[in-house]
Design an enzyme around this catalytic site. Structure first.
Site, mmCIF file in Angstrom:
data_model
loop_
_atom_site.group_PDB
_atom_site.id
_atom_site.type_symbol
_atom_site.label_atom_id
_atom_site.label_comp_id
_atom_site.label_asym_id
_atom_site.label_seq_id
_atom_site.Cartn_x
_atom_site.Cartn_y
_atom_site.Cartn_z
ATOM 1 N N CYS A 91 0.838 -1.204 0.000
ATOM 2 C CA CYS A 91 0.000 0.000 0.000
ATOM 3 C C CYS A 91 0.869 1.249 0.000
ATOM 4 O O CYS A 91 1.327 1.703 1.054
ATOM 5 C CB CYS A 91 -0.930 -0.010 1.208
ATOM 6 S SG CYS A 91 -2.000 1.440 1.274
ATOM 7 N N CYS A 102 -0.504 4.126 1.996
ATOM 8 C CA CYS A 102 -0.326 3.997 3.459
ATOM 9 C C CYS A 102 1.119 4.273 3.869
ATOM 10 O O CYS A 102 1.372 4.932 4.872
ATOM 11 C CB CYS A 102 -0.658 2.584 3.937
ATOM 12 S SG CYS A 102 -2.109 1.840 3.225
ATOM 13 N N ASP A 103 2.066 3.737 3.135
ATOM 14 C CA ASP A 103 3.441 3.685 3.630
ATOM 15 C C ASP A 103 4.451 4.508 2.823
ATOM 16 O O ASP A 103 5.598 4.650 3.235
ATOM 17 C CB ASP A 103 3.922 2.215 3.648
ATOM 18 C CG ASP A 103 3.058 1.372 4.584
ATOM 19 O OD1 ASP A 103 2.645 1.892 5.628
ATOM 20 O OD2 ASP A 103 2.775 0.205 4.259
#
Ligand code: NAP
Length: 315
Positions: free
Chosen positions: A139, A142-143
């Site tokens: 992701c 997300c990261d």
């Protein structure tokens, strides 16, 4: 654990953001839902660290903390949470029938929020750095922000890979897209955007053989050219997988309409399925957005659809 009752107005399968939000809404509507945690309680967010894009948390929140708080919020309104796996459903009858770790319950409505699993390469080294949050992720949204001014790699040749690579160029010094063929599966517009981006470099006909690092963080990749069999190493600080998702719909096969990739088919305007009284929410029916906030929103919609359906039964 055993369900407390034999019959429920609402059973929700899955405790990611979609299932938990459906539980908050249906429990606040006094429908006393049963929420079944399944084999991955909390869903994919349990695998992430800081969630910086969920509205309401100025400084971000850890994925597991967000899921725990949302679960407690659902329980506060009377949701019964059951740690069990749904191994079988019979949606051909009224009431609907479900088997949860061998215990049969019936339900007037079902909200399927069983999520989807990211597909992984299944390399031992990949799983190691993924488990410890050391720079393997599925992701980028997300990261990605954790990898500023370092080169990173994305594996895949579809729209997700193009989108993730494009997103990562905001942070990374260089983004490599590693694809196993020499043509992309992605839509033309997404391909062109990636091909034109000076920060993105394509590595064609290539597979990742091993994730290299010091045991704590990713430092590079061992690559193999699938046409020449030549091996090489590439220095990167993170590896992002974008090789598709696998929706958790095996239990519904043959009963709910699934698309060719296994996602539950819902119309754009509601969370209903081909079976009256059965609704789907979150990644299990989402082929495009796959965000915590969109999953939560669809859980809310499924709950409201289920409530309306129950009212129509009483009318
Ligand atoms: P996808 O279209 O299925 O693409 C997966 C990619 O990963 C393919 O290029 C595939 O290679 C590669 N791959 C699969 N298994 C692999 C493995 N074991 N090793 C190496 N590579 C592997 O998946 P997606 O990109 O996640 O897209 C899914 C759906 O969501 C699509 O319909 C897409 O259009 C949609 N989507 C849309 C948007 C958007 O419009 N904004 C954004 C993201 C996704 P091959 O090509 O060789 O098979």
């Amino acid at each position: 654990m055993q369900p407390k009752k034999n019959h429920y107005k609402v059973v929700i399968l899955g405790t990611g953001p979609a299932g938990l939000t459906a539980a908050i809404y249906t429990s606040r509507a006094m429908l006393e839902p049963l929420l079944v945690e399944g084999p991955s309680p909390g869903g994919l967010l349990m695998l992430t660290t800081d969630v910086e894009n969920y509205p309401g948390f100025r400084d971000g929140i850890m994925g597991p903390d967000l899921m725990m708080a949302t679960k407690e919020q659902a329980e506060r309104f009377g949701t019964e949470v059951l740690l069990a796996t749904c191994e079988k459903v019979d949606l051909s009858q009224r009431p609907l029938r479900l088997w949860l770790d061998g215990h049969e319950v019936t339900a007037d409505t079902l909200i399927a929020a069983t999520g989807a699993e990211a597909r992984w390469l299944d390399l031992e080294s990949e799983q190691h750095y993924r488990r410890i949050g050391g720079g393997v992720s599925a992701c980028a949204v997300c990261d990605g922000a954790f990898f500023r001014d370092v080169p990173v790699a994305v594996v895949g040749g579809g729209d997700s890979a193009m989108e993730e690579a494009h997103f990562l160029t905001k942070f990374a010094s260089q983004v490599y897209i590693i694809h196993r063929r020499d043509t992309l599966r992605a839509s033309r517009i997404m391909q062109e955007r990636a091909l034109k981006n000076p920060k993105i470099k394509f590595i064609w006909d290539t597979a990742v053989e091993e994730v290299l690092g010091d045991g704590k963080v990713v430092q590079g990749l061992r690559l193999k050219n699938l046409k020449t069999q030549e091996e090489s190493t590439l220095e990167v600080g993170a590896l992002f997988l974008a090789i598709g998702h696998i929706p958790n719909t095996q239990v519904f096969a043959g009963q709910l309409d699934l698309d060719p990739d296994g996602y539950i088919v819902t119309p754009k305007s509601s969370m209903s399925t081909n079976v009256p009284g059965v609704f789907a929410a979150g990644d299990v029916q989402d082929t495009d957005y796959k965000q915590a906030i969109t999953a939560a929103a669809s859980g809310c919609m499924a709950a409201m659809d289920a409530e309306e359906y129950l009212e129509s039964l009483e009318a």
